[in-house]
Motif scaffolding. Sequence first.
Motif, PDB file in Angstrom:
ATOM      1  N   CYS A  26       0.830  -1.208   0.000  1.00 28.33           N
ATOM      2  CA  CYS A  26       0.000   0.000   0.000  1.00 28.33           C
ATOM      3  C   CYS A  26       0.867   1.260   0.000  1.00 28.33           C
ATOM      4  O   CYS A  26       0.538   2.255  -0.649  1.00 28.33           O
ATOM      5  N   GLY A  27       1.980   1.221   0.736  1.00 32.28           N
ATOM      6  CA  GLY A  27       2.910   2.341   0.699  1.00 32.28           C
ATOM      7  C   GLY A  27       3.490   2.536  -0.686  1.00 32.28           C
ATOM      8  O   GLY A  27       3.657   3.676  -1.152  1.00 32.28           O
ATOM      9  N   LEU A  28       3.791   1.438  -1.368  1.00 31.27           N
ATOM     10  CA  LEU A  28       4.294   1.498  -2.738  1.00 31.27           C
ATOM     11  C   LEU A  28       3.269   2.154  -3.659  1.00 31.27           C
ATOM     12  O   LEU A  28       3.606   3.043  -4.461  1.00 31.27           O
ATOM     13  N   LEU A  29       2.022   1.741  -3.542  1.00 33.65           N
ATOM     14  CA  LEU A  29       0.966   2.328  -4.372  1.00 33.65           C
ATOM     15  C   LEU A  29       0.799   3.817  -4.074  1.00 33.65           C
ATOM     16  O   LEU A  29       0.639   4.640  -4.992  1.00 33.65           O
ATOM     17  N   GLY A  30       0.862   4.160  -2.787  1.00 33.28           N
ATOM     18  CA  GLY A  30       0.771   5.573  -2.427  1.00 33.28           C
ATOM     19  C   GLY A  30       1.926   6.371  -2.985  1.00 33.28           C
ATOM     20  O   GLY A  30       1.742   7.494  -3.471  1.00 33.28           O
ATOM     21  N   GLY A  31       3.132   5.779  -2.941  1.00 36.53           N
ATOM     22  CA  GLY A  31       4.295   6.472  -3.476  1.00 36.53           C
ATOM     23  C   GLY A  31       4.185   6.709  -4.966  1.00 36.53           C
ATOM     24  O   GLY A  31       4.546   7.788  -5.461  1.00 36.53           O
ATOM     25  N   LEU A  32       3.686   5.738  -5.705  1.00 40.11           N
ATOM     26  CA  LEU A  32       3.502   5.911  -7.144  1.00 40.11           C
ATOM     27  C   LEU A  32       2.440   6.955  -7.437  1.00 40.11           C
ATOM     28  O   LEU A  32       2.592   7.779  -8.347  1.00 40.11           O
TER      29      LEU A  32
END
Length: 447
Positions: free
Chosen positions: A300-306
């Motif tokens: 989820c952090g990865l998706l938020g970062g993108l």
Amino acid sequence: MNSVSAKIKINTSINASHVRYQILFLLFVITSINYADRATLSIAGTVLQKEMGFDAISMGYLFSAFGWAYVIGQIPGGWLLDRFGSKLIYGLSLFLWSVCTFVQGGLGFAHPESAFAILFFVRFMLGLVESPAFPANNRIVATWFPTAERGTATSIFNSAQYAAVAFFAPIMGWITHSFGWEYIFLFMGGLGIVLSAAWPRLMHNPKTHPRVNAAEFAHIQLGGALVDMDSKAKAVPVKLTFADIKLLLSNRLLLAAYVGQYAITALTYFFITWFPIYLVQARGMSIMKVGFVAAVPAICGLLGGLCSGLISDGLLRRGISLTGSRKTPFILGMTLASSLVLCNFVEKEWMVIAIMALAFFGKGLAAIGWAVISDVSPKQITGLTGGIFNAIGNIAGIVTPIVSGYIIVFTGSYDGVLIYVAAHAVLAIFAYIFLMGPIYRLSLKSK
């Protein structure tokens, strides 16, 4: 490539090569390994505590060892990048931090009475040699990407910290369960050493890269990328005056960026140090399960970062000011990140993971600070500015693990830790709203 004319229009990019995205992918992979190497101790931590007899305070100091050296090394690391270039310094950094990770696998041969000192020293050296990594990422993105693409590029390399946990945490959990904690360090260290051997062939600047065509170079250069930053013909970096240093340490725009980076780094270090141990000790999960469960907030952090960079650059292309485009995802993201304190009020495992997933999506969404630094750094000293930014931010890497350890020992609970971490998100919101002001590129007054 040096003869490319500035008259070439940006719309020639329709026939352009796309080498800059290959460079970005390389940064993403290396940064994933960088963060996975930092997180190795958190996965091995529970077993280490039992085998070596470390209490929570001792673990807090061990977690902080990386942060002490990482902060100390930021300004020298930034200077080395400006002086010798990103390719040389980043390559050496990658090799040396991989060696430091690898040698931690030999800790099992140490006597328990000396294990703490040895591990503290090696983790300290790991932080020292990793210190140029993020300023180097920032310099390379500023060199390869035009302003309108820089937010997305920055968010991609920055989101690698979540990819590291999402991909490597299950692997490290399985390795610990199947073979022992020592093999985590041997695996990750060996992986980095292999990549460092390939680095010289993979990294070039836009002017010397053999696969960059004239159209892509024009698109990069006319879009605002600092393509001459690491040119061999570049003069020795300018000498700084007191006024220049004062600018970097007192400008309100930079101060707000520093506060925001400190706050978001506090959340990062909770996640890569105490979070897996929290799941074991406070939520009763097994090491094997933690390796997979910890991947959910990381994804989820990865998706938020993108989303962070895509939203920021999308707003910029739609005519929103640079200030509004950069601040919007940060403020929204840190608002969501503060929700992690709600874990103190729920009991079910799935609710804890859901809240952490929301919080770390928000943290990823707020990861726009490096784009801000790329936008505002005086062009002569982007490495040094990035080093100061990262140094101040990573003081949280010292404070957060230690304070968390003391809170756990004196309260017997992780509740205070979650309150402490969530408060940083609120602090960051206030800094960006009330302190930062307009975003623009700064100039050295003495030049």
